[in-house]
Design an enzyme around this catalytic site. Sequence first.
Site, mmCIF file in Angstrom:
data_model
loop_
_atom_site.group_PDB
_atom_site.id
_atom_site.type_symbol
_atom_site.label_atom_id
_atom_site.label_comp_id
_atom_site.label_asym_id
_atom_site.label_seq_id
_atom_site.Cartn_x
_atom_site.Cartn_y
_atom_site.Cartn_z
ATOM 1 C CB SER A 1 -7.875 4.013 2.781
ATOM 2 O OG SER A 1 -7.104 3.358 3.783
ATOM 3 C CE LYS B 1 -3.783 2.162 2.661
ATOM 4 N NZ LYS B 1 -4.656 2.028 3.842
ATOM 5 C CB SER C 1 -8.370 1.124 5.602
ATOM 6 O OG SER C 1 -9.119 2.296 5.453
HETATM 7 N N1 GLN Z 1 -13.082 4.786 6.338
HETATM 8 C C1 GLN Z 1 -12.373 5.210 7.509
HETATM 9 C C2 GLN Z 1 -11.893 6.624 7.326
HETATM 10 O O1 GLN Z 1 -12.129 7.188 6.297
HETATM 11 C C3 GLN Z 1 -11.251 4.276 7.806
HETATM 12 C C4 GLN Z 1 -10.029 4.518 7.014
HETATM 13 C C5 GLN Z 1 -8.880 3.652 7.402
HETATM 14 O O2 GLN Z 1 -9.067 2.640 8.092
HETATM 15 N N2 GLN Z 1 -7.691 4.055 6.999
HETATM 16 O O3 GLN Z 1 -11.274 7.177 8.200
#
Ligand code: GLN
EC number: 6.3.5.7
Length: 484
Positions: free
Chosen positions: A149, A74, A173
């Site tokens: 994400s 990532k 995410s």
């Molecule tokens: N969807 C959540 C956010 O936008 C989690 C994102 C994540 O776990 N990096 O913060």
Amino acid sequence: MHTHSLKQLSAMLQSKQVSATELATHYLNRIEASNLNAFTHVDRGLTLAQANAADQALAAGNATALTGIPIAHKDIFVTRDWRSTAGSRMLENYVSPFDATVVTLFKQAGMVTLGKLNCDEFAMGSGNENSYFGAVKNPWDTSAVPGGSSGGSAAAIAARLTPAATGTDTGGSIRQPAAFCGVTGIKPTYGSVSRYGMIAFASSLDQGGPMAQTAEDCSWLLNAMTGFDEKDSTSVQRDKEDFSRQLNQDIKGLRIGVPREFFGAGLASDVEQAVRTALAEYEKLGATLVDISLPKTELSIPVYYIIAPAEASSNLSRFDGVRYGHRAADYKDLNDMYRKTRTEGFGDEVKRRILTGAYVLSHGYYDAYYLQAQKIRRLIAQDFQAAFAQCDVIMGPVAPTVAWDLGDKSDDPVANYLADIFTLSTSLAGLPGMSIPCGFGQGEKNSKRPVGLQIIGNYFAEAKLLNVAHQYQQATDWHTKSPE
Ligand code: GLN
């Protein structure tokens, strides 16, 4: 070859049926031919140099079980050779002077890096539409989001562009994109995997973890990536453990907690059906279902969307045009330079979070919002401890719906936040959680979109979670399905 598990690839490499170079070339060709926008940076020369080194280690007999197996990271983990962008214009051409600890550990194990995977900007998002480098497409239906994400990671594994990937999970995410793309992913207990070199979003929540086709593959990857790191102040000091050790244990008598709050009104019927069928499968395997309650589930959304932006506003202050990445071309003075740089460098969602975060931390609002959120965070963690007095693991949906259409929620941040309802509480509590494929739904479009089953464990119960997931994957074949 690209349908093989890590175990199969490892056996082929050790027996010289295939070389690391051939394997890397095979995946690089697949990446080149794909149009999912899953990668932000691929460099054949760099990958093949690592593959060549792996081949030499294999020939010399000093290889590990992972030597020569490709992996992609990532683009939130910094790498010395590939660009590290965090999906942001701010870091568009940024090259790190060092590797993240996780990247180093996989390199030491002999794994071959295929490149960097697209993600929401600074890991803020649930659909991977917040990337400066464009949205990633879901390989099951290219009009759908892959989740976020870690959307690039999940899409790349589902499309068999890589057999393994890293992801990070701050509020879901790893689990949510794994669910949306039909792959397996695990977020370990907070503190298990080093955050050193993982570009920070919300430091008390951020946790790296592996994504792959199967729970067994994830256990191999977790073995390589977990461990104490003195460069991370919240790294946990524990003895090394083998996360594969319990994979084949019988799960007869396993008590599965099913939280009422995860099956309420907001849950789509196609998701509910797939999850209930999976629970019934577990009963066939000898587990019993226990009705439990996690009463503060709903509060995890306001609590997370106060704490995460608060930490983000502080973490992202380092992007000031002086130390890293982008700097505005024209400016009057220092303040103007800061303002223009950050205006140009950050996308809308990142700016929204910085503003919210600065607000909840400001004098006069700190007590009302931030402090209050911290208190409820503790209560959310206590809910889980009460639940674990009655059950060994907790199961439910990962998300209320299957993947939505690209563009559907892109103008509606709150709709995105609400979709995180089932993953946030685990993160706030610092518990390990995973997602495994358990069927398909239709969404609104009548297309075939994967559903994930979430499995949550108590602190450091990763080996148990992987055992529970592996037993299901021995009895079902959802994890073997790919969109081709
Ligand atoms: N969807 C959540 C956010 O936008 C989690 C994102 C994540 O776990 N990096 O913060």
